[in-house]
Design a protein around this motif. Sequence first.
Motif, PDB file in Angstrom:
ATOM      1  N   TYR A  52       0.830  -1.208   0.000  1.00  0.00           N
ATOM      2  CA  TYR A  52       0.000   0.000   0.000  1.00  0.00           C
ATOM      3  C   TYR A  52       0.861   1.254   0.000  1.00  0.00           C
ATOM      4  CZ  TYR A  52      -4.026  -2.937   0.692  1.00  0.00           C
ATOM      5  OH  TYR A  52      -5.003  -3.873   0.512  1.00  0.00           O
ATOM      6  N   MET A  53       1.926   1.259   0.781  1.00  0.00           N
ATOM      7  CA  MET A  53       2.783   2.438   0.874  1.00  0.00           C
ATOM      8  C   MET A  53       3.439   2.750  -0.466  1.00  0.00           C
ATOM      9  SD  MET A  53       4.450   1.576   4.595  1.00  0.00           S
ATOM     10  CE  MET A  53       5.711   2.850   4.538  1.00  0.00           C
ATOM     11  N   GLU A  54       3.899   1.713  -1.159  1.00  0.00           N
ATOM     12  CA  GLU A  54       4.567   1.942  -2.442  1.00  0.00           C
ATOM     13  C   GLU A  54       3.613   2.457  -3.505  1.00  0.00           C
ATOM     14  OE1 GLU A  54       6.617  -1.717  -3.313  1.00  0.00           O
ATOM     15  OE2 GLU A  54       8.285  -1.203  -1.972  1.00  0.00           O
ATOM     16  N   ALA A  55       2.336   2.181  -3.341  1.00  0.00           N
ATOM     17  CA  ALA A  55       1.335   2.674  -4.283  1.00  0.00           C
ATOM     18  C   ALA A  55       0.775   4.030  -3.855  1.00  0.00           C
ATOM     19  CB  ALA A  55       0.195   1.661  -4.413  1.00  0.00           C
ATOM     20  N   GLY A  56       1.233   4.531  -2.698  1.00  0.00           N
ATOM     21  CA  GLY A  56       0.726   5.811  -2.203  1.00  0.00           C
ATOM     22  C   GLY A  56      -0.654   5.698  -1.586  1.00  0.00           C
ATOM     23  N   LEU A 124       8.353  17.555   0.837  1.00  0.00           N
ATOM     24  CA  LEU A 124       8.343  16.115   0.587  1.00  0.00           C
ATOM     25  C   LEU A 124       9.426  15.692  -0.394  1.00  0.00           C
ATOM     26  CD1 LEU A 124       4.516  15.452   0.551  1.00  0.00           C
ATOM     27  CD2 LEU A 124       6.167  14.624   2.234  1.00  0.00           C
ATOM     28  N   LEU A 125       9.647  16.496  -1.425  1.00  0.00           N
ATOM     29  CA  LEU A 125      10.711  16.166  -2.375  1.00  0.00           C
ATOM     30  C   LEU A 125      12.081  16.277  -1.717  1.00  0.00           C
ATOM     31  CD1 LEU A 125       9.295  17.837  -5.607  1.00  0.00           C
ATOM     32  CD2 LEU A 125       9.461  15.386  -5.101  1.00  0.00           C
ATOM     33  N   GLN A 131      16.522  11.781   2.869  1.00  0.00           N
ATOM     34  CA  GLN A 131      16.362  10.576   3.685  1.00  0.00           C
ATOM     35  C   GLN A 131      16.326   9.303   2.855  1.00  0.00           C
ATOM     36  OE1 GLN A 131      12.973  11.017   6.278  1.00  0.00           O
ATOM     37  NE2 GLN A 131      13.739  12.895   7.171  1.00  0.00           N
ATOM     38  N   GLY A 132      16.394   9.450   1.543  1.00  0.00           N
ATOM     39  CA  GLY A 132      16.360   8.273   0.685  1.00  0.00           C
ATOM     40  C   GLY A 132      15.078   7.485   0.802  1.00  0.00           C
ATOM     41  N   ARG A 133      13.971   8.190   1.009  1.00  0.00           N
ATOM     42  CA  ARG A 133      12.684   7.518   1.179  1.00  0.00           C
ATOM     43  C   ARG A 133      12.072   7.214  -0.181  1.00  0.00           C
ATOM     44  NH1 ARG A 133       9.752  10.090   6.407  1.00  0.00           N
ATOM     45  NH2 ARG A 133       8.001   9.017   5.468  1.00  0.00           N
ATOM     46  N   ALA A 134      12.099   5.953  -0.535  1.00  0.00           N
ATOM     47  CA  ALA A 134      11.605   5.522  -1.841  1.00  0.00           C
ATOM     48  C   ALA A 134      10.100   5.719  -1.974  1.00  0.00           C
ATOM     49  CB  ALA A 134      11.951   4.052  -2.063  1.00  0.00           C
ATOM     50  N   ASP A 135       9.397   5.839  -0.844  1.00  0.00           N
ATOM     51  CA  ASP A 135       7.943   5.995  -0.918  1.00  0.00           C
ATOM     52  C   ASP A 135       7.532   7.450  -1.164  1.00  0.00           C
ATOM     53  OD1 ASP A 135       8.888   6.495   1.748  1.00  0.00           O
ATOM     54  OD2 ASP A 135       6.844   6.268   2.535  1.00  0.00           O
ATOM     55  N   ASP A 136       8.484   8.358  -1.368  1.00  0.00           N
ATOM     56  CA  ASP A 136       8.179   9.768  -1.619  1.00  0.00           C
ATOM     57  C   ASP A 136       8.528  10.169  -3.056  1.00  0.00           C
ATOM     58  OD1 ASP A 136       7.040  10.386   0.798  1.00  0.00           O
ATOM     59  OD2 ASP A 136       8.851  11.217   1.682  1.00  0.00           O
ATOM     60  N   THR A 137       7.934   9.500  -4.035  1.00  0.00           N
ATOM     61  CA  THR A 137       8.092   9.905  -5.433  1.00  0.00           C
ATOM     62  C   THR A 137       7.056  10.969  -5.752  1.00  0.00           C
ATOM     63  OG1 THR A 137       6.525   8.262  -6.245  1.00  0.00           O
ATOM     64  CG2 THR A 137       8.845   7.562  -6.053  1.00  0.00           C
ATOM     65  N   ALA A 138       7.224  11.669  -6.869  1.00  0.00           N
ATOM     66  CA  ALA A 138       6.280  12.725  -7.245  1.00  0.00           C
ATOM     67  C   ALA A 138       4.856  12.165  -7.373  1.00  0.00           C
ATOM     68  CB  ALA A 138       6.717  13.382  -8.547  1.00  0.00           C
TER      69      ALA A 138
END
Length: 194
Positions: A52-56, A124-125, A131-138
């Motif tokens: 769920y997190m990876e899909a936002g 967020l960007l 922090q290298g947070r992969a779950d924070d893409t545009a």
Amino acid sequence: MRLLIIGPPGSGKGTQALHIARRLAVPAISTGDIFRANVAAETPMGRIAREYMEAGEYVPDQVTNTMVRDRLSESDCASGFLLDGYPRTLQQVAELETVLAPSDSALDAVIELAVDQDVLIERLLLRARSQGRADDTAEVISRRQELYTAQTAPLTRHYADLGLLHLVDGNGSVEDVAARIALTLDQLLARTTS
């Protein structure tokens, strides 16, 4: 005190929650931290949360409610707590009220951080890069903002109707926002002790 801090992703809830928790000597309970810890440990709950997190998307209520219920039952929450990231929906509000009812307790206040949209996206960007947070893409950022507006914003009306909501300007430096929150907390504490 039993508090909730709310605001859209990027509003600074996590950062400010740490300041508030230290000031009040209560645990800060962040569902985001709980989710990320479970994902990193590759627990069964973490595997569900990761999808769920990876899909936002929001992690399902059943998983979230169980984790929060377990956390609030720990002894360090007996004299108060600060919730960050939960509840996010009116259904979770009802679950929280059910969890708190047996101890004859309820939330004392809700602090909402209000931040301009362009500031949220910029924060967020920056967080994603630093922090290298992969779950924070545009794409994920945009989806989370949509979800917040659709599902979480109604909480402000609910808590305002209960007289618990305290709106704080979340624009500006961490220190400026912390000072505004401190003023709000001082007012709340003055009311509860008078």
